[in-house]
Design an enzyme around this catalytic site. Structure first.
Site, mmCIF file in Angstrom:
data_model
loop_
_atom_site.group_PDB
_atom_site.id
_atom_site.type_symbol
_atom_site.label_atom_id
_atom_site.label_comp_id
_atom_site.label_asym_id
_atom_site.label_seq_id
_atom_site.Cartn_x
_atom_site.Cartn_y
_atom_site.Cartn_z
ATOM 1 N N ILE A 67 0.863 -1.169 0.000
ATOM 2 C CA ILE A 67 0.000 0.000 0.000
ATOM 3 C C ILE A 67 0.905 1.226 0.000
ATOM 4 C CG2 ILE A 67 -1.979 -1.096 1.102
ATOM 5 C CD1 ILE A 67 -1.166 0.074 3.751
ATOM 6 N N ASP A 68 0.360 2.361 -0.420
ATOM 7 C CA ASP A 68 1.155 3.568 -0.571
ATOM 8 C C ASP A 68 1.715 4.054 0.763
ATOM 9 O OD1 ASP A 68 0.532 3.577 -3.265
ATOM 10 O OD2 ASP A 68 -1.171 4.935 -3.024
ATOM 11 N N LYS A 69 2.781 4.823 0.680
ATOM 12 C CA LYS A 69 3.429 5.385 1.858
ATOM 13 C C LYS A 69 2.435 6.112 2.763
ATOM 14 C CE LYS A 69 6.651 9.088 3.128
ATOM 15 N NZ LYS A 69 7.565 10.149 2.618
#
Length: 352
Positions: free
Chosen positions: A159-161
């Protein structure tokens, strides 16, 4: 090589190519017939792909005899090919780092982790330390069968930062193979909570559109018509959870798992995620243009300084026992506070 090329279009800086560093140098053999450089390099560079080489060429990172070339350039005998990237060559060996983890579940095959917003999942351009993978390596440092540098174990998905929420880590090659197949075949169950700009006329909906790199911004994904050869097919289902007039809390369920899928799909239908600077969500897209409202929005953006997106639930079949495993996580504190702020605003404000 493959890791270096994989990061080309995902870099978080836009400083251009004033300082390029050589990562690869090769000379075309004598007697070589004229052939496209992307084909030549994919056949001569270990652990690389034609697609990644094309991306490198499009970004201006493939040079022949000191000059950038496109992927359709045809190599000639004696050509000196170099891969020039805008960062020094870096040792990508993953070292254990003592970083706290919120472990939701763990057994001898896997771990489920609730990732905080702001933590990068895997080392990459500009983020070689402090990642989730470094933290997992520390947690499993005494497990002799777990090598954080072995791609057959570890992260199953990402998942994104700046997205918070649930991730699964495989401790064994068998677990990663089985879990990876479930994600590939869309047999997992994943839902996200997102605060998005605007109201919806309907309570549920389905978004279908291919997702690929935005030709105008290499750090952003764009949506293309389904069935085309551009991008990869992607389907998102959404359900309205709460309406606050100018913004809406929705649940998003993924049929596919593409890079920035929810962020790009919601932008595509006119409802960017609140606070998502990359996709226009930090602009005031709904509401009055009064000074007090503008100040309110700025306070909201300070309260949750990221896209308001949380990986809420995760479900899969255990790779060994065959048991259905379902997990739910609480919203991160910043996003929960943001939602409560909008609840209060909508209850006490007349929204046209």
């Amino acid at each position: 090589m493959i890791e270096e090329l994989d990061e080309i279009t995902l870099m978080e800086d836009d400083e251009g190519q004033d300082n390029l560093y050589e990562h690869l140098r090769m000379e075309v053999d004598r007697g070589q017939q004229a052939v496209r450089i992307d084909k030549y390099m994919s056949e001569h560079v270990q652990h690389s792909s034609r697609n990644r080489i094309q991306k490198a060429a499009d970004a201006g990172f493939i040079q022949v005899n000191g000059k950038p070339v496109k992927s359709n350039y045809k190599v000639r005998p004696g050509d000196v090919i170099t891969l020039m990237l805008d960062r020094p060559h870096y040792d990508t060996t993953i070292e254990p780092e003592d970083i706290p983890l919120e472990i939701v579940y763990e057994d001898d095959q896997l771990m489920v982790i609730n990732k905080p917003a702001g933590m990068v999942v895997h080392p990459g351009c500009g983020n070689f330390h402090g990642t989730l993978v470094n933290a997992v390596a520390w947690h499993l440092r005494d497990l002799p069968t777990y090598d954080p540098n072995d791609p057959s174990v570890g992260l199953v998905h990402r998942i994104d930062k700046d997205t918070s929420g649930l991730l699964v880590i495989a401790k064994t090659p068998e677990a990663k193979t089985e879990l990876g197949a479930q994600f590939f075949n869309h047999d997992t169950h994943r839902s996200y909570h997102a605060l998005v700009w605007g109201n919806f006329s309907e309570d549920t909906g389905r978004i279908e559109g291919n997702i690929g790199r935005d030709p105008k911004d290499r750090l952003r994904m764009a949506v293309f018509p389904p069935g085309t050869e551009v991008g990869k097919s992607a389907i998102t289902h959404y359900k309205v959870l709460e309406r606050y007039g100018y913004v809406t809390l929705v649940e998003c369920r993924l049929e596919t798992g593409r890079t920035h899928q929810i962020r790009a799909h919601m932008k595509h239908i006119g409802h960017p995620l609140f606070g998502d600077e990359r996709y226009g969500g930090t602009e005031i897209l709904r509401g009055e243009r009064t000074a007090s409202y503008k100040a309110y929005i700025q306070n909201c953006l300070k309260l949750c300084n990221r896209q308001a997106l949380h990986a809420k639930t995760l479900g899969f079949v255990h790779p060994v026992t065959g048991e259905q495993m379902d997990f739910t996580s609480e919203l991160a504190e910043d996003m929960a506070a943001l939602i409560e702020k909008w609840r209060h605003y909508s209850r006490n404000t007349e929204i046209s």
